[in-house]
Design a protein around this motif. Structure first.
Motif, PDB file in Angstrom:
ATOM      1  N   ALA A 163      53.640 -22.906  34.369  1.00 18.73           N
ATOM      2  CA  ALA A 163      54.971 -22.286  34.301  1.00 18.73           C
ATOM      3  C   ALA A 163      55.431 -21.808  35.671  1.00 18.73           C
ATOM      4  O   ALA A 163      56.604 -21.948  36.036  1.00 18.73           O
ATOM      5  N   LYS A 164      54.508 -21.241  36.441  1.00 14.51           N
ATOM      6  CA  LYS A 164      54.858 -20.779  37.781  1.00 14.51           C
ATOM      7  C   LYS A 164      55.153 -21.960  38.703  1.00 14.51           C
ATOM      8  O   LYS A 164      56.078 -21.903  39.527  1.00 14.51           O
ATOM      9  N   ILE A 165      54.380 -23.026  38.579  1.00 15.57           N
ATOM     10  CA  ILE A 165      54.627 -24.217  39.395  1.00 15.57           C
ATOM     11  C   ILE A 165      55.990 -24.800  39.049  1.00 15.57           C
ATOM     12  O   ILE A 165      56.757 -25.194  39.935  1.00 15.57           O
ATOM     13  N   GLN A 166      56.310 -24.845  37.760  1.00 17.02           N
ATOM     14  CA  GLN A 166      57.617 -25.354  37.349  1.00 17.02           C
ATOM     15  C   GLN A 166      58.751 -24.515  37.942  1.00 17.02           C
ATOM     16  O   GLN A 166      59.742 -25.052  38.435  1.00 17.02           O
ATOM     17  N   TRP A 167      58.602 -23.185  37.895  1.00 16.08           N
ATOM     18  CA  TRP A 167      59.645 -22.305  38.437  1.00 16.08           C
ATOM     19  C   TRP A 167      59.786 -22.530  39.951  1.00 16.08           C
ATOM     20  O   TRP A 167      60.899 -22.636  40.470  1.00 16.08           O
ATOM     21  N   ALA A 168      58.664 -22.591  40.651  1.00 12.09           N
ATOM     22  CA  ALA A 168      58.707 -22.776  42.105  1.00 12.09           C
ATOM     23  C   ALA A 168      59.293 -24.140  42.468  1.00 12.09           C
ATOM     24  O   ALA A 168      60.025 -24.269  43.464  1.00 12.09           O
ATOM     25  N   LYS A 169      59.004 -25.149  41.679  1.00 14.57           N
ATOM     26  CA  LYS A 169      59.582 -26.481  41.902  1.00 14.57           C
ATOM     27  C   LYS A 169      61.089 -26.440  41.696  1.00 14.57           C
ATOM     28  O   LYS A 169      61.857 -26.954  42.526  1.00 14.57           O
ATOM     29  N   LYS A 170      61.514 -25.828  40.590  1.00 18.73           N
ATOM     30  CA  LYS A 170      62.940 -25.756  40.265  1.00 18.73           C
ATOM     31  C   LYS A 170      63.729 -25.039  41.353  1.00 18.73           C
ATOM     32  O   LYS A 170      64.871 -25.403  41.660  1.00 18.73           O
ATOM     33  N   ASN A 171      63.129 -24.030  41.962  1.00 16.63           N
ATOM     34  CA  ASN A 171      63.815 -23.241  42.985  1.00 16.63           C
ATOM     35  C   ASN A 171      63.493 -23.694  44.397  1.00 16.63           C
ATOM     36  O   ASN A 171      63.756 -22.971  45.355  1.00 16.63           O
ATOM     37  N   GLN A 172      62.907 -24.885  44.496  1.00 19.40           N
ATOM     38  CA  GLN A 172      62.676 -25.561  45.781  1.00 19.40           C
ATOM     39  C   GLN A 172      61.828 -24.734  46.745  1.00 19.40           C
ATOM     40  O   GLN A 172      62.046 -24.755  47.955  1.00 19.40           O
ATOM     41  N   ILE A 173      60.866 -24.026  46.193  1.00 19.53           N
ATOM     42  CA  ILE A 173      59.933 -23.267  47.026  1.00 19.53           C
ATOM     43  C   ILE A 173      58.686 -24.103  47.316  1.00 19.53           C
ATOM     44  O   ILE A 173      58.059 -23.956  48.363  1.00 19.53           O
ATOM     45  N   SER A 229      56.323 -26.574  27.651  1.00 22.39           N
ATOM     46  CA  SER A 229      55.832 -27.724  26.892  1.00 22.39           C
ATOM     47  C   SER A 229      55.740 -28.981  27.752  1.00 22.39           C
ATOM     48  O   SER A 229      54.917 -29.857  27.496  1.00 22.39           O
ATOM     49  N   GLU A 230      56.604 -29.064  28.778  1.00 21.24           N
ATOM     50  CA  GLU A 230      56.595 -30.254  29.613  1.00 21.24           C
ATOM     51  C   GLU A 230      55.625 -30.096  30.782  1.00 21.24           C
ATOM     52  O   GLU A 230      55.206 -28.996  31.107  1.00 21.24           O
ATOM     53  N   ASN A 231      55.307 -31.200  31.423  1.00 27.83           N
ATOM     54  CA  ASN A 231      54.416 -31.185  32.576  1.00 27.83           C
ATOM     55  C   ASN A 231      55.252 -31.172  33.858  1.00 27.83           C
ATOM     56  O   ASN A 231      56.047 -32.090  34.085  1.00 27.83           O
ATOM     57  N   PRO A 232      55.087 -30.158  34.724  1.00 22.50           N
ATOM     58  CA  PRO A 232      55.861 -30.125  35.974  1.00 22.50           C
ATOM     59  C   PRO A 232      55.567 -31.318  36.877  1.00 22.50           C
ATOM     60  O   PRO A 232      56.456 -31.821  37.558  1.00 22.50           O
ATOM     61  N   TYR A 233      54.324 -31.752  36.898  1.00 25.46           N
ATOM     62  CA  TYR A 233      53.889 -32.911  37.669  1.00 25.46           C
ATOM     63  C   TYR A 233      52.902 -33.708  36.825  1.00 25.46           C
ATOM     64  O   TYR A 233      52.373 -33.196  35.822  1.00 25.46           O
ATOM     65  N   THR A 234      52.640 -34.916  37.219  1.00 26.07           N
ATOM     66  CA  THR A 234      51.767 -35.765  36.409  1.00 26.07           C
ATOM     67  C   THR A 234      50.355 -35.216  36.297  1.00 26.07           C
ATOM     68  O   THR A 234      49.642 -35.524  35.339  1.00 26.07           O
ATOM     69  N   ASP A 235      49.935 -34.422  37.283  1.00 29.54           N
ATOM     70  CA  ASP A 235      48.582 -33.867  37.243  1.00 29.54           C
ATOM     71  C   ASP A 235      48.577 -32.364  36.936  1.00 29.54           C
ATOM     72  O   ASP A 235      47.576 -31.682  37.149  1.00 29.54           O
ATOM     73  N   VAL A 236      49.700 -31.845  36.441  1.00 27.44           N
ATOM     74  CA  VAL A 236      49.779 -30.440  36.021  1.00 27.44           C
ATOM     75  C   VAL A 236      50.260 -30.423  34.578  1.00 27.44           C
ATOM     76  O   VAL A 236      51.458 -30.543  34.302  1.00 27.44           O
ATOM     77  N   ASP A 237      49.332 -30.283  33.660  1.00 30.24           N
ATOM     78  CA  ASP A 237      49.681 -30.247  32.251  1.00 30.24           C
ATOM     79  C   ASP A 237      50.408 -28.942  31.924  1.00 30.24           C
ATOM     80  O   ASP A 237      50.134 -27.899  32.529  1.00 30.24           O
ATOM     81  N   GLY A 238      51.332 -29.005  30.979  1.00 29.25           N
ATOM     82  CA  GLY A 238      52.096 -27.817  30.614  1.00 29.25           C
ATOM     83  C   GLY A 238      51.249 -26.671  30.107  1.00 29.25           C
ATOM     84  O   GLY A 238      51.680 -25.515  30.138  1.00 29.25           O
ATOM     85  N   SER A 239      50.034 -26.951  29.658  1.00 21.40           N
ATOM     86  CA  SER A 239      49.150 -25.905  29.151  1.00 21.40           C
ATOM     87  C   SER A 239      48.303 -25.265  30.249  1.00 21.40           C
ATOM     88  O   SER A 239      47.597 -24.280  29.982  1.00 21.40           O
ATOM     89  N   ARG A 240      48.369 -25.784  31.458  1.00 17.55           N
ATOM     90  CA  ARG A 240      47.569 -25.243  32.553  1.00 17.55           C
ATOM     91  C   ARG A 240      48.018 -23.821  32.883  1.00 17.55           C
ATOM     92  O   ARG A 240      49.210 -23.496  32.786  1.00 17.55           O
ATOM     93  N   TRP A 241      47.111 -22.954  33.309  1.00 14.70           N
ATOM     94  CA  TRP A 241      47.421 -21.544  33.545  1.00 14.70           C
ATOM     95  C   TRP A 241      48.547 -21.355  34.563  1.00 14.70           C
ATOM     96  O   TRP A 241      49.333 -20.409  34.483  1.00 14.70           O
ATOM     97  N   SER A 242      48.657 -22.278  35.499  1.00 14.64           N
ATOM     98  CA  SER A 242      49.636 -22.150  36.575  1.00 14.64           C
ATOM     99  C   SER A 242      50.910 -22.955  36.336  1.00 14.64           C
ATOM    100  O   SER A 242      51.841 -22.901  37.149  1.00 14.64           O
TER     101      SER A 242
END
Length: 404
Positions: A281-291, A266-279
């Motif tokens: 959830a994966k971007i959020q996971w990669a950010k959280k795990n510092q990849i 539901s949240e946006n990982p970055y200001t230009d990555v809306d939570g509904s974007r196809w990528s």
């Protein structure tokens, strides 16, 4: 396809699980693809019924939702099926008969050829593929002991869970997916006259230096071609969000590596990555795990092309993540002598490119020729597929440390 019928603990006449399959195995192998899923989020269970009888239950945890099962003990592991205690819709996925799961080996679906059966033998339960028309059985998993209640199946070497996919969309059908070479190396059996499904015949990689690695990468499922015209488009540059998607799917193939990506956020990982974007959830996971990381202004620039240096930097982080998940040091061991590139001196990625050249040649010269690495050049899909495959092979070549 989601399976939403309630679990029924009805008594079965035999241990053999039967169903009607809509496609023959040859058509199924051609029509359907597979996607490797997070191995820590799915479990195969011997489910008791009647008097000392068992059938097979497969459960998949939806990340971030109510816990679907718990485990206790060892040899065997006893499973508490928590999903029986609440409405598991939206929390758990499960399959209870052969409409929901089948055997697939080296890209071939053997659903019409083998029935999955739970067989008691030598003080434990075996999950075996029983041939419909005679021939050797295929041992897929075992409980490594016998006890009361629901028991966890431990997959034999060479086996993993995956899901059926069609036109890039993941379906609900589970595969017990086998790697023929690994199965044989571990002393297992394959179907008579088994041959791997033919590699996808991309029309544009015949003369590509990375052809063999592209085909292996596609077979592993972390990158795909374009079915509409049977191309791979090897010299198309990878974008930042495509890189994240590829890395996340690649890490899912590493045994004992936890990659829990939510279906949606539901949240946006970055200001230009809306939570509904196809990528997202994966971007959020990669950010959280510092990849991966974003830019100082809070953006990620998902459609920006990735440079070769950036690709190698992310692969280094992914390899370290996988090694620590498997109980090893994050330090990447040199497998060979580092290369000296003619164009990386003074570049921000000079040291890591050199290190990753020694790590199974993840970093290599442009088109595998000469001494130039071209750190600022776009990372094309052909090199990205090859470099990611090399990273996976290097991680898997390191002995896994025992977990406590």
């Amino acid at each position: 396809m989601k399976l939403t019928l309630p679990i029924r603990l009805a008594t079965l006449a035999t241990l053999t699980l039967t169903s009607i399959f809509p496609l023959d195995s040859a058509k199924s192998a051609v029509s359907f693809d597979e996607r490797v899923i997070d191995q820590s989020q799915v479990i195969a269970v011997a489910r008791p019924y009647g008097s000392n009888k068992y059938d097979l239950l497969v459960i998949e945890q939806i990340p971030g939702k109510k816990q679907c099962w718990s485990e206790s003990g060892a040899n065997p592991v006893v499973v508490e099926p928590l999903l029986l205690k609440f409405d598991f819709t939206g929390h758990c996925r499960r399959a209870t008969d052969s409409n929901g799961y089948s055997i697939r080996i080296d890209g071939r679906d053997y659903g019409l050829n083998y029935l999955l059966s739970v067989v008691p033998r030598n003080g434990e339960l075996f999950l075996v593929g029983t041939p419909r028309t005679g021939g050797p059985e295929i041992v897929v998993a075992r409980t490594r002991g016998l006890s009361q209640g629901f028991l966890k199946f431990v997959l034999e070497p060479g086996w993993q869970f995956s899901k059926r996919a069609f036109d890039g969309k993941e379906l609900g059908h589970f595969y017990f997916s086998g790697n023929g070479e690994a199965i044989v190396a571990a002393g297992g059996s394959l179907p008579p006259n088994h041959t791997p499904a033919p590699a996808i015949a991309f029309t544009d990689i015949g003369n590509d230096i990375y052809k063999a690695e592209i085909e292996q990468a596609v077979a592993k499922g972390f990158i795909a071609g374009f079915k509409e015209d049977s191309t791979f488009r090897p010299e198309v540059a990878l974008t930042r969000e495509q890189l994240v998607s590829m890395i996340v799917d690649a890490l899912k193939t590493v045994p004992e590596t936890k990659v829990s990506v939510a279906d949606r956020i539901s949240e946006n990982p970055y200001t230009d990555v809306d939570g509904s974007r196809w990528s997202a959830a994966k971007i959020q996971w990669a950010k959280k795990n510092q990849i991966v990381s974003g830019y100082p202004d809070g953006t990620f620039k998902p459609t920006k092309e990735v440079t070769r240096a950036e690709l190698v930097a992310v692969l280094q982080k992914a390899a370290k993540y996988a090694q620590t998940q498997r109980g090893s040091s994050a330090q990447l061991p040199a497998k060979e002598t580092p290369k000296t590139f003619s164009d990386t001196a003074g570049h921000w990625a000079e040291t890591l490119v050199s290190q990753m050249s020694a790590y199974c040649q993840v970093a290599s010269p442009v088109n595998e020729k000469g001494t130039a690495f071209a750190p600022n050049a776009p990372a094309f899909r052909n090199y990205a597929a090859a470099a990611t495959l090399r990273m996976l092979n290097c991680v898997n070549s390191n002995p896994q440390q025992p977990t406590n």
